[in-house]
Scaffold this motif. Structure first.
Motif, mmCIF file in Angstrom:
data_model
loop_
_atom_site.group_PDB
_atom_site.id
_atom_site.type_symbol
_atom_site.label_atom_id
_atom_site.label_comp_id
_atom_site.label_asym_id
_atom_site.label_seq_id
_atom_site.Cartn_x
_atom_site.Cartn_y
_atom_site.Cartn_z
ATOM 1 N N LEU A 12 0.889 -1.165 -0.003
ATOM 2 C CA LEU A 12 -0.067 -0.003 0.031
ATOM 3 C C LEU A 12 0.863 1.216 -0.028
ATOM 4 O O LEU A 12 0.480 2.231 -0.139
ATOM 5 N N LEU A 13 2.072 1.124 0.411
ATOM 6 C CA LEU A 13 3.067 2.232 0.149
ATOM 7 C C LEU A 13 3.465 2.564 -1.091
ATOM 8 O O LEU A 13 4.370 3.482 -1.435
ATOM 9 N N THR A 14 3.258 1.523 -1.902
ATOM 10 C CA THR A 14 3.634 1.886 -3.385
ATOM 11 C C THR A 14 2.291 2.036 -4.362
ATOM 12 O O THR A 14 1.164 1.997 -3.790
ATOM 13 N N ASP A 15 2.374 2.427 -5.434
ATOM 14 C CA ASP A 15 1.327 2.642 -6.579
ATOM 15 C C ASP A 15 1.349 1.463 -7.255
ATOM 16 O O ASP A 15 2.178 0.660 -7.526
ATOM 17 N N GLY A 16 0.092 1.301 -7.964
ATOM 18 C CA GLY A 16 0.112 0.147 -9.108
ATOM 19 C C GLY A 16 -0.906 -0.936 -8.616
ATOM 20 O O GLY A 16 -1.498 -0.893 -7.615
ATOM 21 N N ASP A 17 -0.460 -2.051 -9.424
ATOM 22 C CA ASP A 17 -1.450 -3.149 -9.100
ATOM 23 C C ASP A 17 -1.191 -3.798 -7.831
ATOM 24 O O ASP A 17 -2.084 -4.668 -7.044
ATOM 25 N N ALA A 18 0.039 -3.874 -7.439
ATOM 26 C CA ALA A 18 0.287 -4.299 -5.966
ATOM 27 C C ALA A 18 -0.516 -4.018 -4.782
ATOM 28 O O ALA A 18 -1.295 -4.460 -3.878
ATOM 29 N N ALA A 19 -0.755 -2.380 -4.807
ATOM 30 C CA ALA A 19 -1.413 -2.020 -3.932
ATOM 31 C C ALA A 19 -3.197 -2.150 -3.832
ATOM 32 O O ALA A 19 -3.745 -2.306 -2.954
ATOM 33 N N HIS A 20 -3.371 -2.174 -5.305
ATOM 34 C CA HIS A 20 -4.822 -2.478 -5.437
ATOM 35 C C HIS A 20 -5.121 -4.042 -5.057
ATOM 36 O O HIS A 20 -6.155 -4.256 -4.712
ATOM 37 N N ALA A 21 -4.372 -4.786 -5.377
ATOM 38 C CA ALA A 21 -4.464 -6.113 -4.900
ATOM 39 C C ALA A 21 -4.615 -6.377 -3.244
ATOM 40 O O ALA A 21 -5.242 -6.860 -3.052
ATOM 41 N N THR A 22 -3.470 -5.556 -2.769
ATOM 42 C CA THR A 22 -3.914 -5.561 -1.189
ATOM 43 C C THR A 22 -5.013 -4.871 -0.917
ATOM 44 O O THR A 22 -5.671 -5.693 0.110
ATOM 45 N N ALA A 23 -5.289 -3.802 -1.393
ATOM 46 C CA ALA A 23 -6.662 -3.452 -1.261
ATOM 47 C C ALA A 23 -7.932 -4.111 -1.424
ATOM 48 O O ALA A 23 -8.860 -4.421 -0.556
ATOM 49 N N ASP A 24 -7.769 -5.039 -2.282
ATOM 50 C CA ASP A 24 -8.805 -6.101 -2.625
ATOM 51 C C ASP A 24 -8.733 -7.307 -1.474
ATOM 52 O O ASP A 24 -10.115 -7.663 -1.070
ATOM 53 N N GLU A 25 -7.835 -7.592 -0.960
ATOM 54 C CA GLU A 25 -7.628 -8.325 0.246
ATOM 55 C C GLU A 25 -8.350 -7.865 1.241
ATOM 56 O O GLU A 25 -9.096 -8.556 2.191
ATOM 57 N N ILE A 26 -8.226 -6.609 1.659
ATOM 58 C CA ILE A 26 -8.672 -5.856 2.813
ATOM 59 C C ILE A 26 -10.078 -5.701 2.686
ATOM 60 O O ILE A 26 -10.922 -5.898 3.454
ATOM 61 N N GLY A 27 -10.547 -5.524 1.582
ATOM 62 C CA GLY A 27 -12.039 -5.234 1.164
ATOM 63 C C GLY A 27 -12.807 -6.538 1.513
ATOM 64 O O GLY A 27 -13.717 -6.721 1.978
ATOM 65 N N ALA A 28 -12.291 -7.666 0.916
ATOM 66 C CA ALA A 28 -12.902 -8.772 1.335
ATOM 67 C C ALA A 28 -12.949 -9.229 2.828
ATOM 68 O O ALA A 28 -13.965 -9.734 3.267
#
Length: 315
Positions: A12-28
């Motif tokens: 989450l401290l970076t930009d791009g796909d990795a941050a969004h993938a982590t955000a998806d995990e958090i949302g779930a």
């Protein structure tokens, strides 16, 4: 191992796909149980060790010494020590003692704001607590950026709005061992008030979370914090993200310490629902959190007065 997910928040401290993938995990996790473990947080292990050691030194003091920083001396700032049975959950005394802290501020008239009370007998506790508050504020802002992304919002949605000047509260709880045949709870079934809680546990366990499959243990995992969302985020998302009941019973036979850090909206912030809230569900206790209007400070005062009724007049 726990049934709850373990999420590395470093991307989450970076930009791009990795941050969004982590955000998806958090949302779930927020939609399912509202609980997950956080790794990749960057909080130094030596700080956690110092905080634990200083806290154990404090709770080993005679009660007379601990009462030198009792909560009735903290006044409207709502800081200080309370003894076993001094806090109520659902109207019932808890089998725990603790110390309340918050952001270090000068004396003033605003409730739940002001200077902390630190014990003279354990001077090392002051530095450990204040440094911990700084570190955890950064961790919480990072997690909230993931929550924002998971809702289709900009990563800085909370940081530049609700939590631009966050309400920060911190507790250190000591749970004496409960007799095996006792029905006493260290803290009974409840949900948290605010946006986000980050919990540091010692190695003794005792936390349980009410998931869709029933009560589930949330055992301590080295190097992690337990993260759970509170009633205010449940409200803001219209029930899409769940504020989940949890409880503690210390059956380890040892003295259990826990360190909950509460990260909430700014005191004067209005708390309207977020712009993206489809899919909400009814709460477990039938409350409609959306019914509240006003500032977060007004909301919080109403809540804490039920936990410490003897302080209600001060607030």
């Amino acid at each position: 191992m726990s049934e709850l997910p373990v999420i590395d928040i470093a991307p989450l401290l970076t930009d791009g796909d990795a941050a969004h993938a982590t955000a998806d995990e958090i949302g779930a996790a927020c939609r399912d149980s509202g609980f997950f473990y956080v790794t990749g947080h960057g909080v130094p292990p030596e700080l956690l060790s110092r905080l634990d050691t200083a806290s154990r030194t404090f709770f080993a003091l005679p009660v007379e010494a601990k009462n030198e920083i009792s909560m009735d001396r903290g006044g409207r700032a709502w800081r200080g020590f309370f003894p076993v049975g001094g806090e109520l959950t659902s109207g019932r005394p808890d089998l725990k003692e603790g110390v309340y802290f918050g952001a270090e501020e000068p004396p003033g008239d605003l409730p739940l704001h002001g200077p902390n009370l630190f014990p003279e007998q354990v001077p090392e506790l002051r530095d450990a607590v204040l440094r911990y508050l700084d570190e955890m504020t950064g961790v919480a802002q990072t997690v909230m950026s993931g929550i924002a992304l998971s809702l289709g919002l900009d990563a800085d949605y909370f940081r530049t709005g609700y939590t631009a000047d966050p309400t920060i509260l911190f507790r250190i709880f000591h749970y004496p061992p409960a007799p095996p045949d006792s029905d006493a709870w260290g803290v009974g079934e409840h949900t948290d008030y605010g946006l986000l809680t980050l919990l540091l546990q010692d190695s003794n366990g005792g936390l349980q979370v009410h998931t869709s499959t029933g009560w589930t243990d949330a055992p301590p995992l080295p190097g992690t914090f337990v993260c759970n969302i509170g009633d205010m985020l449940d409200k803001l998302t219209g029930g899409l993200y769940r504020s989940t009941p949890h409880r503690v019973r210390n059956l380890s036979g040892n003295d259990r310490l826990s360190f909950p850090f509460f990260f909430d909206p700014g005191w004067h912030s209005e708390v309207p629902p977020l712009p993206y809230t489809p899919g909400g569900r009814a709460r477990w206790d039938g409350q409609d959190l959306r019914a509240f209007t006003g500032t977060y400070g007004e909301y919080l005062i109403a809540k804490v007065s039920k936990v410490f009724p003897q302080l209600a007049g001060e607030l």
